[in-house]
Write a protein that holds these residues in place. Structure first.
Motif, PDB file in Angstrom:
ATOM      1  N   GLU A  29     -55.275 -66.377   7.894  1.00 58.53           N
ATOM      2  CA  GLU A  29     -54.053 -65.472   8.284  1.00 58.53           C
ATOM      3  C   GLU A  29     -53.130 -67.050   8.549  1.00 58.53           C
ATOM      4  N   GLU A  30     -54.110 -68.018   9.908  1.00 57.49           N
ATOM      5  CA  GLU A  30     -53.570 -69.260  10.761  1.00 57.49           C
ATOM      6  C   GLU A  30     -52.935 -69.480   9.448  1.00 57.49           C
ATOM      7  N   ARG A  71     -60.802 -63.672   8.873  1.00 59.78           N
ATOM      8  CA  ARG A  71     -59.650 -63.343   8.507  1.00 59.78           C
ATOM      9  C   ARG A  71     -58.449 -64.167   9.232  1.00 59.78           C
ATOM     10  N   GLU A  72     -59.236 -63.966  10.779  1.00 58.47           N
ATOM     11  CA  GLU A  72     -57.443 -64.422  11.656  1.00 58.47           C
ATOM     12  C   GLU A  72     -57.353 -66.972  11.362  1.00 58.47           C
ATOM     13  N   GLU A 103     -63.754 -60.474  10.832  1.00 63.42           N
ATOM     14  CA  GLU A 103     -62.477 -60.587  11.139  1.00 63.42           C
ATOM     15  C   GLU A 103     -61.939 -62.551  11.615  1.00 63.42           C
ATOM     16  N   ALA A 104     -63.007 -63.021  12.398  1.00 61.71           N
ATOM     17  CA  ALA A 104     -62.874 -65.053  12.496  1.00 61.71           C
ATOM     18  C   ALA A 104     -62.094 -64.809  11.418  1.00 61.71           C
ATOM     19  N   TYR A 154     -60.988 -73.703  15.916  1.00 57.87           N
ATOM     20  CA  TYR A 154     -61.443 -71.642  16.688  1.00 57.87           C
ATOM     21  C   TYR A 154     -62.538 -72.128  17.226  1.00 57.87           C
TER      22      TYR A 154
END
Length: 148
Positions: A90-91, A86-87, A83-84, A143
């Motif tokens: 995406e950014e 992917r986030e 999830e991290a 992040y």
């Protein structure tokens, strides 16, 4: 440490995009030569195939080194890591339009392999790679800072 600047400097030293981003973070945790070898095949969108941008791969590798899971039965840790990453990917795509190397370089969809290029003044004029490395490193640094 200014990870963005460091990743861009490493790329300009001759490291590929994956190595530049990974080394910007990994040198605090592991031997520089070992880290460079580990990330070496991920440049050019995975060994020059122009698929996932090496800067994004370097970001993922660095995140794994710093915060990755090591227990193959820990599905929650695996889910959280995926999830991290992917986030952050995406950014990167939001800021740059894609995470695909050939798209970032404006190459056609039929490009399957591009051998490494000599680094010259002309190379740096045509390639966004130093800035993409800085961008990926900046996304990861932010992040890590905002998700302790």
């Amino acid at each position: 440490m200014d990870y963005e600047k460091r990743a861009e400097e490493l790329f300009r030293e001759g490291y590929n995009c994956a190595q530049a981003v990974f080394l910007a973070f990994a040198c605090e945790k592991m031997d520089r030569d070992e880290a460079a070898r580990l990330a070496s095949a991920f440049g050019g969108g995975l060994a020059g195939t122009r698929n996932t941008c090496g800067a994004v791969s370097g970001l993922a590798m660095a995140y794994g080194l710093l915060r990755g899971y090591d227990d193959p039965t820990d599905k929650e840790a695996q889910r959280a890591e995926y999830e991290a990453v992917r986030e952050m990917a995406e950014e990167f795509a939001q800021q740059n339009g894609s995470i695909i190397c050939r798209e970032l370089l404006g190459l056609g969809r039929d490009v399957n392999y591009v051998p490494p290029s000599d680094r010259s003044t002309e190379y740096y004029k045509k390639r966004p790679c130093p800035k993409l490395c800085a961008c990926a490193a900046g996304i990861l640094a932010q992040y890590l800072e905002t998700h302790p």
